[in-house]
Design a protein around this motif. Structure first.
Motif, mmCIF file in Angstrom:
data_model
loop_
_atom_site.group_PDB
_atom_site.id
_atom_site.type_symbol
_atom_site.label_atom_id
_atom_site.label_comp_id
_atom_site.label_asym_id
_atom_site.label_seq_id
_atom_site.Cartn_x
_atom_site.Cartn_y
_atom_site.Cartn_z
ATOM 1 N N ILE A 1 0.835 -1.206 0.000
ATOM 2 C CA ILE A 1 0.000 0.000 0.000
ATOM 3 C C ILE A 1 0.863 1.246 0.000
ATOM 4 C CG2 ILE A 1 -1.708 1.307 1.327
ATOM 5 C CD1 ILE A 1 -2.826 -1.508 2.199
ATOM 6 N N GLU A 2 1.941 1.247 0.777
ATOM 7 C CA GLU A 2 2.818 2.422 0.787
ATOM 8 C C GLU A 2 3.527 2.599 -0.553
ATOM 9 O OE1 GLU A 2 3.851 3.161 5.472
ATOM 10 O OE2 GLU A 2 5.310 2.047 4.281
ATOM 11 N N SER A 3 3.889 1.508 -1.202
ATOM 12 C CA SER A 3 4.537 1.653 -2.508
ATOM 13 C C SER A 3 3.535 2.108 -3.570
ATOM 14 C CB SER A 3 5.223 0.358 -2.923
ATOM 15 O OG SER A 3 4.303 -0.662 -3.198
ATOM 16 N N LEU A 4 2.281 1.670 -3.459
ATOM 17 C CA LEU A 4 1.264 2.120 -4.417
ATOM 18 C C LEU A 4 0.932 3.603 -4.244
ATOM 19 C CD1 LEU A 4 -1.214 -0.897 -4.341
ATOM 20 C CD2 LEU A 4 0.182 -0.171 -6.279
ATOM 21 N N THR A 5 0.931 4.069 -2.993
ATOM 22 C CA THR A 5 0.580 5.469 -2.729
ATOM 23 C C THR A 5 1.793 6.394 -2.777
ATOM 24 O OG1 THR A 5 0.797 5.190 -0.334
ATOM 25 C CG2 THR A 5 -1.398 4.855 -1.298
ATOM 26 N N GLY A 6 2.983 5.833 -2.656
ATOM 27 C CA GLY A 6 4.195 6.648 -2.700
ATOM 28 C C GLY A 6 4.434 7.452 -1.434
ATOM 29 N N THR A 7 3.792 7.061 -0.330
ATOM 30 C CA THR A 7 3.955 7.784 0.928
ATOM 31 C C THR A 7 4.093 6.808 2.080
ATOM 32 O OG1 THR A 7 1.568 7.889 1.321
ATOM 33 C CG2 THR A 7 2.540 9.749 0.166
ATOM 34 N N GLU A 8 4.575 7.325 3.204
ATOM 35 C CA GLU A 8 4.619 6.548 4.439
ATOM 36 C C GLU A 8 3.321 6.820 5.182
ATOM 37 O OE1 GLU A 8 7.295 6.517 8.424
ATOM 38 O OE2 GLU A 8 8.367 6.658 6.516
ATOM 39 N N ILE A 9 2.605 5.768 5.558
ATOM 40 C CA ILE A 9 1.263 5.911 6.115
ATOM 41 C C ILE A 9 1.229 5.367 7.538
ATOM 42 C CG2 ILE A 9 -1.162 5.238 5.848
ATOM 43 C CD1 ILE A 9 -0.514 4.812 2.850
ATOM 44 N N ASN A 10 0.521 6.058 8.409
ATOM 45 C CA ASN A 10 0.266 5.558 9.755
ATOM 46 C C ASN A 10 -1.066 4.812 9.708
ATOM 47 O OD1 ASN A 10 -0.490 5.158 12.439
ATOM 48 N ND2 ASN A 10 0.576 7.001 13.108
ATOM 49 N N PHE A 11 -0.989 3.505 9.644
ATOM 50 C CA PHE A 11 -2.187 2.677 9.501
ATOM 51 C C PHE A 11 -3.022 2.624 10.778
ATOM 52 C CE2 PHE A 11 -1.775 0.868 5.308
ATOM 53 C CZ PHE A 11 -0.435 1.096 5.015
ATOM 54 N N ARG B 1 -7.832 7.200 -4.065
ATOM 55 C CA ARG B 1 -8.304 8.181 -3.088
ATOM 56 C C ARG B 1 -7.289 8.353 -1.952
ATOM 57 N NH1 ARG B 1 -13.316 6.675 -2.700
ATOM 58 N NH2 ARG B 1 -12.938 5.032 -1.201
ATOM 59 N N LEU B 2 -6.741 7.242 -1.469
ATOM 60 C CA LEU B 2 -5.734 7.301 -0.413
ATOM 61 C C LEU B 2 -4.460 7.982 -0.919
ATOM 62 C CD1 LEU B 2 -4.927 6.552 2.473
ATOM 63 C CD2 LEU B 2 -4.134 4.351 1.569
ATOM 64 N N THR B 3 -4.067 7.683 -2.142
ATOM 65 C CA THR B 3 -2.887 8.322 -2.734
ATOM 66 C C THR B 3 -3.056 9.828 -2.770
ATOM 67 O OG1 THR B 3 -2.470 6.375 -4.108
ATOM 68 C CG2 THR B 3 -1.429 8.434 -4.803
ATOM 69 N N LEU B 4 -4.212 10.286 -3.212
ATOM 70 C CA LEU B 4 -4.470 11.725 -3.295
ATOM 71 C C LEU B 4 -4.522 12.371 -1.915
ATOM 72 C CD1 LEU B 4 -7.127 11.735 -6.149
ATOM 73 C CD2 LEU B 4 -4.738 12.478 -6.294
ATOM 74 N N SER B 5 -5.224 11.750 -0.981
ATOM 75 C CA SER B 5 -5.339 12.352 0.351
ATOM 76 C C SER B 5 -3.996 12.370 1.071
ATOM 77 C CB SER B 5 -6.402 11.649 1.192
ATOM 78 O OG SER B 5 -6.020 10.338 1.499
ATOM 79 N N GLU B 6 -3.207 11.313 0.916
ATOM 80 C CA GLU B 6 -1.880 11.276 1.544
ATOM 81 C C GLU B 6 -0.938 12.270 0.879
ATOM 82 O OE1 GLU B 6 -0.497 9.448 4.292
ATOM 83 O OE2 GLU B 6 -2.650 9.420 4.651
ATOM 84 N N GLY B 7 -1.061 12.431 -0.427
ATOM 85 C CA GLY B 7 -0.241 13.417 -1.133
ATOM 86 C C GLY B 7 -0.547 14.833 -0.674
ATOM 87 N N VAL B 8 -1.813 15.140 -0.497
ATOM 88 C CA VAL B 8 -2.220 16.465 -0.011
ATOM 89 C C VAL B 8 -1.721 16.661 1.414
ATOM 90 C CG1 VAL B 8 -4.228 17.852 0.668
ATOM 91 C CG2 VAL B 8 -4.204 16.692 -1.561
ATOM 92 N N ARG B 9 -1.885 15.646 2.256
ATOM 93 C CA ARG B 9 -1.428 15.729 3.635
ATOM 94 C C ARG B 9 0.091 15.932 3.695
ATOM 95 N NH1 ARG B 9 1.228 12.775 6.807
ATOM 96 N NH2 ARG B 9 1.177 10.972 5.451
ATOM 97 N N ASP B 10 0.808 15.189 2.883
ATOM 98 C CA ASP B 10 2.270 15.291 2.847
ATOM 99 C C ASP B 10 2.689 16.669 2.366
ATOM 100 O OD1 ASP B 10 4.870 14.112 3.144
ATOM 101 O OD2 ASP B 10 4.990 14.059 0.951
ATOM 102 N N ARG B 11 2.027 17.175 1.352
ATOM 103 C CA ARG B 11 2.346 18.498 0.797
ATOM 104 C C ARG B 11 2.054 19.595 1.822
ATOM 105 N NH1 ARG B 11 4.932 21.182 -3.418
ATOM 106 N NH2 ARG B 11 3.786 23.077 -3.836
ATOM 107 N N ALA B 12 0.929 19.465 2.537
ATOM 108 C CA ALA B 12 0.560 20.466 3.562
ATOM 109 C C ALA B 12 1.576 20.467 4.699
ATOM 110 C CB ALA B 12 -0.832 20.189 4.086
ATOM 111 N N GLY B 13 2.117 19.299 5.035
ATOM 112 C CA GLY B 13 3.086 19.194 6.102
ATOM 113 C C GLY B 13 4.428 19.816 5.757
ATOM 114 N N LYS B 14 4.725 19.941 4.472
ATOM 115 C CA LYS B 14 5.993 20.517 4.033
ATOM 116 C C LYS B 14 5.947 22.027 3.920
ATOM 117 C CE LYS B 14 7.679 16.428 1.719
ATOM 118 N NZ LYS B 14 8.108 15.809 0.483
ATOM 119 N N ASN B 15 4.756 22.591 3.945
ATOM 120 C CA ASN B 15 4.641 24.062 3.829
ATOM 121 C C ASN B 15 4.616 24.714 5.175
ATOM 122 O OD1 ASN B 15 4.606 24.084 1.058
ATOM 123 N ND2 ASN B 15 2.401 23.859 0.944
#
Length: 95
Positions: free
Chosen positions: A36-46, A81-95
């Motif tokens: 799942i993390e490789s499909l989404t490209g992010t590290e996820i807290n399950f 959907r998870l990929t998009l939400s995690e990407g947005v969350r990751d991007r928001a955390g970097k700003n």
């Protein structure tokens, strides 16, 4: 981040897992996390992300039933959907 024992207990409870094959279940959970993390490209807290945890449960269900190859195809929308939400969350955390 992901406490394997906590995830294992939650999944055992979900599947009413009574067979004492803990090593196999742990390996399956770890494979699911990696997939799942490789499909989404992010590290996820399950543990905190219920949507991600539901995907992990389904991955384990498919793996237990020897249908792992159909997981990505059948959960494409949820993974996207998870990929998009995690990407947005990751991007928001970097700003």
């Amino acid at each position: 981040m992901n406490d394997l024992a906590t995830l294992e207990n939650k999944i055992k409870k979900f599947f009413k897992y009574t067979i004492n094959e803990d090593t196999d279940l742990k390996d399956t959970i770890q494979r699911g996390i990696y997939k799942i993390e490789s499909l989404t490209g992010t590290e996820i807290n399950f543990i905190e992300n219920l949507e991600a945890f539901a995907l992990l449960q389904n991955f384990v269900r498919y793996a237990i039933n020897y249908s792992e190859e159909y997981f990505e195809e059948n959960f494409y929308r949820e993974i996207l959907r998870l990929t998009l939400s995690e990407g947005v969350r990751d991007r928001a955390g970097k700003n």
